[in-house]
Design a protein around this motif. Structure first.
Motif: not given
Length: 192
Positions: A165-173, A175-192
């Protein structure tokens, strides 16, 4: 309207693409990513010198601007990769679109050093952030956005636990990861 930092990041991304393309020029020599006079064959000497000097000057100026952004905590640099946030909290699709519109992609660590750089931004904003990792439809395994298998993982204890049910991944403060629903509002961090 874009912020000054956004314009700098766009310029850095454009330079990176340009320098990458130029470094593949046959006979390129000189500064890294900047063709030497051999790479500018066919141009009159005066034009080749002027072109080479202008590119070298641009590279030096952008290097200094990048250093200022790193010093001020606006970006994190790991090797050739640059990580940055616009500070906005949005759903996964919007975060990915924001990054792609400026020539990047959603940040996804491929090693511990990159994970730490992304975590530093998460801590600075004190907000969880989406990573460029999703659960694959076919395999059911988490992969990078481009579909390649994960090279590095840093799951929080007992994660992933979304049972599909949780198809996206978020990072906690931390640095560890959690699977999460994709419709939640989370910080945007881009890679260039």
């Amino acid at each position: 309207m874009l912020s000054y930092s956004s314009y700098i990041l766009i310029a850095l991304a454009a330079l990176s693409v340009t320098c990458h393309a130029l470094s593949k020029c046959p006979g390129a020599s000189g500064l890294p990513g900047i063709p030497g006079r051999d790479g500018l064959k066919g141009l009159p000497d005066s034009l080749a010198t002027k072109y080479h000097n202008a590119l070298a000057n641009l590279e030096r100026r952008l290097f200094r601007l990048e250093a200022v952004l790193v010093l001020n905590g606006k970006i994190r640099k790991v090797g050739e990769k640059v990580f940055a946030s616009n500070g906005k909290r949005v759903d996964f699709a919007s975060a990915l679109q924001s990054c792609e519109e400026v020539g990047g992609t959603l940040a996804a660590p491929t090693n511990e050093e990159e994970n730490k750089a992304i975590m530093d931004i998460v801590k600075q904003h004190n907000q969880y952030a989406y990573l460029g990792i999703r659960k694959g439809e076919a395999s059911g395994q988490f992969t990078y956005i481009n579909g390649t298998p994960l090279k590095y993982i840093n799951w929080h204890q007992h994660e992933p636990n979304g049972k599909g049910r949780e198809k996206c991944v978020e990072m906690y403060t931390d640095g560890t990861w959690n699977d999460k629903k994709c419709n939640m509002n989370r910080l945007t961090i881009c890679k260039f």
